[in-house]
Scaffold this motif. Structure first.
Motif, PDB file in Angstrom:
ATOM      1  N   ARG A 116       0.823  -1.213   0.000  1.00 27.24           N
ATOM      2  CA  ARG A 116       0.000   0.000   0.000  1.00 27.24           C
ATOM      3  C   ARG A 116       0.853   1.257   0.000  1.00 27.24           C
ATOM      4  O   ARG A 116       0.489   2.269  -0.608  1.00 27.24           O
ATOM      5  CB  ARG A 116      -0.933  -0.014   1.215  1.00 27.24           C
ATOM      6  CG  ARG A 116      -1.913   1.154   1.252  1.00 27.24           C
ATOM      7  CD  ARG A 116      -2.791   1.189  -0.010  1.00 27.24           C
ATOM      8  NE  ARG A 116      -3.631   2.354  -0.057  1.00 27.24           N
ATOM      9  CZ  ARG A 116      -4.902   2.383   0.341  1.00 27.24           C
ATOM     10  NH1 ARG A 116      -5.474   1.279   0.823  1.00 27.24           N
ATOM     11  NH2 ARG A 116      -5.619   3.479   0.262  1.00 27.24           N
ATOM     12  N   GLY A 117       2.018   1.204   0.632  1.00 24.44           N
ATOM     13  CA  GLY A 117       2.891   2.371   0.648  1.00 24.44           C
ATOM     14  C   GLY A 117       3.345   2.756  -0.749  1.00 24.44           C
ATOM     15  O   GLY A 117       3.349   3.937  -1.117  1.00 24.44           O
ATOM     16  N   LYS A 118       3.714   1.763  -1.562  1.00 26.19           N
ATOM     17  CA  LYS A 118       4.143   2.029  -2.934  1.00 26.19           C
ATOM     18  C   LYS A 118       2.980   2.572  -3.763  1.00 26.19           C
ATOM     19  O   LYS A 118       3.151   3.492  -4.571  1.00 26.19           O
ATOM     20  CB  LYS A 118       4.693   0.759  -3.571  1.00 26.19           C
ATOM     21  CG  LYS A 118       6.069   0.347  -3.082  1.00 26.19           C
ATOM     22  CD  LYS A 118       6.577  -0.851  -3.868  1.00 26.19           C
ATOM     23  CE  LYS A 118       7.988  -1.231  -3.436  1.00 26.19           C
ATOM     24  NZ  LYS A 118       8.499  -2.393  -4.206  1.00 26.19           N
ATOM     25  N   PHE A 119       1.809   1.999  -3.562  1.00 22.34           N
ATOM     26  CA  PHE A 119       0.651   2.455  -4.332  1.00 22.34           C
ATOM     27  C   PHE A 119       0.290   3.889  -3.975  1.00 22.34           C
ATOM     28  O   PHE A 119       0.030   4.715  -4.856  1.00 22.34           O
ATOM     29  CB  PHE A 119      -0.545   1.538  -4.097  1.00 22.34           C
ATOM     30  CG  PHE A 119      -1.759   1.921  -4.902  1.00 22.34           C
ATOM     31  CD1 PHE A 119      -1.820   1.641  -6.257  1.00 22.34           C
ATOM     32  CD2 PHE A 119      -2.823   2.585  -4.313  1.00 22.34           C
ATOM     33  CE1 PHE A 119      -2.938   2.003  -7.011  1.00 22.34           C
ATOM     34  CE2 PHE A 119      -3.935   2.948  -5.054  1.00 22.34           C
ATOM     35  CZ  PHE A 119      -3.990   2.654  -6.406  1.00 22.34           C
ATOM     36  N   ASP A 120       0.285   4.210  -2.680  1.00 21.91           N
ATOM     37  CA  ASP A 120      -0.042   5.576  -2.268  1.00 21.91           C
ATOM     38  C   ASP A 120       0.989   6.570  -2.795  1.00 21.91           C
ATOM     39  O   ASP A 120       0.643   7.700  -3.168  1.00 21.91           O
ATOM     40  CB  ASP A 120      -0.122   5.655  -0.741  1.00 21.91           C
ATOM     41  CG  ASP A 120      -1.403   5.037  -0.195  1.00 21.91           C
ATOM     42  OD1 ASP A 120      -2.380   4.916  -0.965  1.00 21.91           O
ATOM     43  OD2 ASP A 120      -1.423   4.653   0.990  1.00 21.91           O
TER      44      ASP A 120
END
Length: 320
Positions: free
Chosen positions: A160-164
């Motif tokens: 999720r960190g990469k996507f955000d």
């Protein structure tokens, strides 16, 4: 963008992703009529895909360390751009798709029940519905008659960190111009019959990060209108390849000569009545000319008219 929405829906349903070689070329034609926004136009000047950071009015920061990127554009019959997307593919087979489409609704592709359960998060001043399923995460925004979409299919679990971080790098502007792929197909020369009822045209180019071409294709959608496609014709170029590498393994083949050029023809059955595709190697590249018929998603049907259109196209083909 059809590929993007199909990709997102596939992630929701935990289906296997369709192969990149056919998904954009097989997408259905879309309607650009009744638009509240100015029609997008193609901007002059060549640019490698790595340098292109805009899907019409959607700007973004490209990912790092990808293997290939495909830039897909769809044009209405009048030449206006109605769809643009980028597919970044990585060594671990994960994919990012970023795109814009016009005259489409999110609810046409994603069940409302999934949208009802989505997180609603603001990015670039717009409300995006964010849905996670398995190793796929997607974010879609309906902005009047435009849909923006970003999807990431991870090799393992969603990061999720990469996507955000990817989402926080986007911006939405009033831009209506875009860099395209150009309509040249390297050494092949042909004439497309202007009397055919072309509804839309798809143009796809795949490159490495340094701008080296991997493949390029143009697909013409012919029919009465977007909901009544009669057939599709495709010309595709595979750079630095061989016919043996590109031939389908499941159909009958044979040699045919057209216009002084020897082709490997592909047939649907052993009777070899009508070829639906031709392959030839010119220089270091392989050229494919194909009758793609009409696809139901599960199978392809080809009418007599589509075979005639393919042969008419073949009669105009030559190589420089």
């Amino acid at each position: 963008m059809k590929k993007l929405l199909a990709f997102l829906l596939a992630g929701l349903m935990v289906f296997t992703l369709a192969a990149c070689s056919g998904s954009s070329d097989d997408s259905d034609a879309k309607d650009s009529s009744g638009s509240a926004e100015p029609a997008a136009t193609e901007a002059p000047g060549p640019k490698t895909i790595a340098e292109d950071t805009t899907a019409i009015s959607l700007s973004f920061t490209p990912p790092e360390s990808y293997d290939t990127v495909k830039r897909h554009l769809e044009y209405a019959a009048d030449g206006s751009v109605i769809d643009k997307s980028f597919t970044y593919t990585f060594a671990d087979k994960s994919e990012i798709i970023i795109g814009y489409t016009k005259g489409k609704k999110v609810t046409d592709e994603i069940p409302q029940s999934y949208l009802d359960k989505a997180e609603v998060i603001e990015y670039a001043g717009k409300s995006f519905s964010v849905i996670t399923q398995g190793s796929t995460i997607m974010s879609v925004c309906q902005d009047n008659d435009v849909v923006y979409g970003i999807g990431w299919s991870f090799a393992d679990e969603v990061d999720r960190g990469k996507f955000d971080s990817l989402m926080n790098g986007i911006s939405i502007t009033d831009n209506t111009e875009t860099v395209g792929n150009g309509d040249d197909l390297y050494d092949i020369r042909y004439t497309f019959d202007s009397s055919l009822n072309v509804v839309s045209i798809n143009n796809n180019l795949t490159e490495t990060p340094n701008g080296e071409a991997v493949d390029k294709s143009i697909t013409w959608y012919c029919g009465k209108d977007k909901d009544n496609i009669d057939y599709r014709l495709l010309i595709k170029v595979f750079k630095n390849s061989t016919v043996e590498e590109q031939l389908p393994s499941y159909d009958t083949t044979g040699e045919l000569e057209r216009g002084g050029v020897t082709y490997t023809a592909v047939y649907e059955n052993e009777s070899k009545e009508k070829p639906y595709a031709y392959y030839t190697r010119h220089g270091e590249d392989v050229y494919e000319i194909r009758n793609m018929g009409v696809s139901s998603g599960w199978s392809t049907t080809r009418s007599d008219e589509s075979y005639e259109a393919l042969e008419k196209l073949m009669s105009t083909v030559s190589f420089e």
